[in-house]
Enzyme design. Structure first.
Site, mmCIF file in Angstrom:
data_model
loop_
_atom_site.group_PDB
_atom_site.id
_atom_site.type_symbol
_atom_site.label_atom_id
_atom_site.label_comp_id
_atom_site.label_asym_id
_atom_site.label_seq_id
_atom_site.Cartn_x
_atom_site.Cartn_y
_atom_site.Cartn_z
ATOM 1 N N PHE A 189 0.705 73.029 -5.947
ATOM 2 C CA PHE A 189 -0.217 72.311 -5.067
ATOM 3 C C PHE A 189 -0.953 73.334 -4.211
ATOM 4 O O PHE A 189 -0.348 74.260 -3.668
ATOM 5 C CB PHE A 189 0.553 71.357 -4.140
ATOM 6 N N GLU A 207 -2.800 73.276 -19.062
ATOM 7 C CA GLU A 207 -2.070 74.507 -19.392
ATOM 8 C C GLU A 207 -2.216 74.830 -20.887
ATOM 9 O O GLU A 207 -2.412 75.985 -21.266
ATOM 10 C CB GLU A 207 -0.579 74.381 -19.021
ATOM 11 N N CYS A 223 4.571 75.314 -5.774
ATOM 12 C CA CYS A 223 5.395 75.505 -6.968
ATOM 13 C C CYS A 223 5.080 76.798 -7.720
ATOM 14 O O CYS A 223 5.706 77.087 -8.738
ATOM 15 C CB CYS A 223 5.273 74.288 -7.864
ATOM 16 N N HIS A 256 4.632 76.315 -17.444
ATOM 17 C CA HIS A 256 4.901 75.558 -16.217
ATOM 18 C C HIS A 256 5.333 74.142 -16.639
ATOM 19 O O HIS A 256 6.280 73.613 -16.086
ATOM 20 C CB HIS A 256 3.648 75.537 -15.342
ATOM 21 N N HIS A 280 11.896 69.856 -11.687
ATOM 22 C CA HIS A 280 10.918 70.791 -11.121
ATOM 23 C C HIS A 280 11.518 71.338 -9.822
ATOM 24 O O HIS A 280 11.669 70.593 -8.850
ATOM 25 C CB HIS A 280 9.611 70.056 -10.859
ATOM 26 N N LYS A 290 11.680 72.265 -17.656
ATOM 27 C CA LYS A 290 11.730 71.227 -16.611
ATOM 28 C C LYS A 290 12.417 69.937 -17.066
ATOM 29 O O LYS A 290 12.995 69.218 -16.259
ATOM 30 C CB LYS A 290 10.339 70.986 -16.042
#
Lengths: 86, 408
Positions: B393, B302, B156, B291, B328, B323
């Site tokens: 990931f 974050e 991502c 994010h 996502h 998002k």
């Protein structure tokens, strides 16, 4: 499919190629594969369809050198007839 | 080449297809209006019609992730005016298109064909449909771009890292222009199932970044592309400059394939170096596109990282995550969010974090809740600076800094 005629093979080839995206009206005997945006990978898919429809095995190398839709139809007819004669 | 002293890279075109709609501006405006495309716990692009952009033969030869990229790229190329003539020699234009996995639909179809009909019934078009570089290659072919071209995969973080990869192509003098972005069909049934058993996705079916009830993300599909060129090229041909890619940095947590580092060290590294390379101070940052995945861990880590990097300034900078509105988008997320960050700067407004209604007591940034929030310096007309974060990931972290003048 029992005995197949040249007309049936031509119809099968055209129908299959049309299902790959080109406008049916562009699929004339004189049109080249390149002109209708098809290439050797599509010929392999055509061979797969032929194997399923005619219950035969097709060696895709037998399509080498095919340029036009007419070539493709004629070669397909030969492949089907020869395979059936074996 | 030292970052920051390098030739300036400007943005002359952007394009996007998102669950909020067709087009970068349409997507941005719907986000600004606080809309969410959440369709019963899914984020997809139901109105996307590849036949608007591609011939039937092209559609058949491509997977959906490539088709989404073509639509986004056509928009970016048209806005940049590249459709009326490329800005520089073809050999000097690169193309990088990120994706998390590649052609997921084609992959699934070929696996099924192999399992049910045998090795002779996989499609000869399987590979061109599914390879992760298919989108990049298709765009290079479509516009005749002979510069370096590749797909890029960092889960991502991919979409943001694709911008970094393109920047390096400029800095090493390989290109004078580049088409760059990401595309993904992250929300296929198989992906949803795999993400669900990982515990990554939302049980409630509502994505709520930074909310105390947040319980995971929801994958979706989309794409965004940016047309980049050297500033002198854009100026020389009189192109409208939308903004600038100022700086970038990426890192890896070097810890887990799935969990973020609890200390957020990789995020701190990426954000910190991106700011340092931009030669800006924390106080110069006007907006942060987080994010913000809506997972318990991401949003806390974050938040902590932003505070660690920006110190006292962290609390006054508007932060929002898109998002909740679009889901996502996996390998496309970073590129879509970079485009939306650019449009936020140009509008002088931070769009709201849709889904955030009940703030978490432990998370104390200015997350733009409910209504859009005007950027403090927008009224001055000065160049505004925004950061966009992406993490993936594998422990990938990337931050890109963009700049743009607000458009009155």
């Amino acid at each position: 499919m029992g005995t197949v005629t040249a007309g049936e093979i031509e119809a099968l080839v055209i129908e299959t190629l049309a299902s790959f995206g080109p406008e049916r009206s562009t699929l004339t005997r004189t049109a080249t594969l390149d002109e209708v945006d098809l290439d050797s990978l599509d010929v392999v898919e055509l061979a797969q369809v032929l194997e399923d429809e005619c219950e035969i095995e097709v060696d895709t190398e037998r399509y080498l050198g095919v340029i036009t839709i007419g070539d493709l139809i004629d070669r397909t007819l030969v492949i089907v007839q020869e395979t059936r004669a074996e | 080449v030292k970052w920051g002293s390098a030739p300036r890279i400007v943005i002359t075109g952007v394009g996007a297809v998102t669950p909020l709609g067709q087009g970068a501006t349409a997507s941005f405006e719907r986000w600004l209006a606080g809309e969410s495309a959440n369709d019963g716990g899914r984020f997809h692009c139901p109105t996307f019609d590849p036949s608007q952009f591609m011939t039937p033969v092209e559609i058949r030869r491509s997977d959906r992730f490539t088709q989404l990229a073509v639509a986004a790229a056509d928009e970016a190329v048209e806005q940049a005016g590249w459709n009326e003539g490329l800005p520089v020699a073809r050999e000097r234009i690169g193309c990088v298109v990120a994706t998390s996995i590649g052609g997921l639909y084609a992959q699934q179809r070929e696996l099924e064909a192999f399992a049910t009909r045998g090795p002779k019934r996989v499609s000869p078009l399987g590979i061109p449909r599914l390879i992760p570089n298919a989108a990049a290659a298709t765009l290079s072919i479509r516009y005749g771009l002979h510069g370096e071209s590749f797909g890029l995969s960092a889960a991502c973080a991919s979409g943001t890292q694709s911008i970094g990869a393109a920047m390096r192509m400029f800095y090493t003098d390989d290109v004078d222009a580049a088409l760059v972005g990401g595309t993904d069909t992250y929300g296929t049934d198989v992906m949803r199932a795999m993400l669900k058993v990982m515990g990554a996705t939302s049980k409630s079916g509502v994505l709520r970044p930074f909310d105390r009830r947040r319980d995971g993300f929801i994958p979706g599909e989309g794409s965004a592309l940016l047309a980049l060129e050297r500033e002198e090229v854009a100026l020389g041909r009189g192109a409208e400059i939308l903004g600038e890619v100022v700086s970038y940095s990426a890192s890896n947590d070097a810890r887990s394939l799935t969990a973020p580092h609890p200390d957020g060290r990789g995020v701190v590294q990426a954000m910190g170096i991106a700011i340092e390379r931009a030669a800006i101070a924390a106080g110069d940052i006007d907006y942060i596109n987080a994010h913000g995945t809506s997972t318990r861990l991401n949003d806390r880590i974050e938040t902590d990282a932003i505070k660690e990097v920006l110190g006292e300034h962290a609390l006054r900078i508007p932060v929002s995550s898109v998002k909740g509105s679009i889901g996502h988008l996996g390998g496309a997320a970073g590129s879509v969010e970079a485009v939306l960050t650019l449009l936020a700067l140009r509008s002088g407004v931070a769009p709201p974090t849709v889904g955030l209604e009940e703030p978490d007591d432990e998370l104390d940034l200015d997350y733009v809740l409910g209504e859009p929030s005007p950027l403090a310096r927008a009224a001055t007309g000065e160049r505004l600076i925004g950061l966009s974060n992406s993490f993936g990931f594998g422990g990938h972290n990337a931050t890109v800094a963009l700049a743009a003048e607000p458009v009155p």
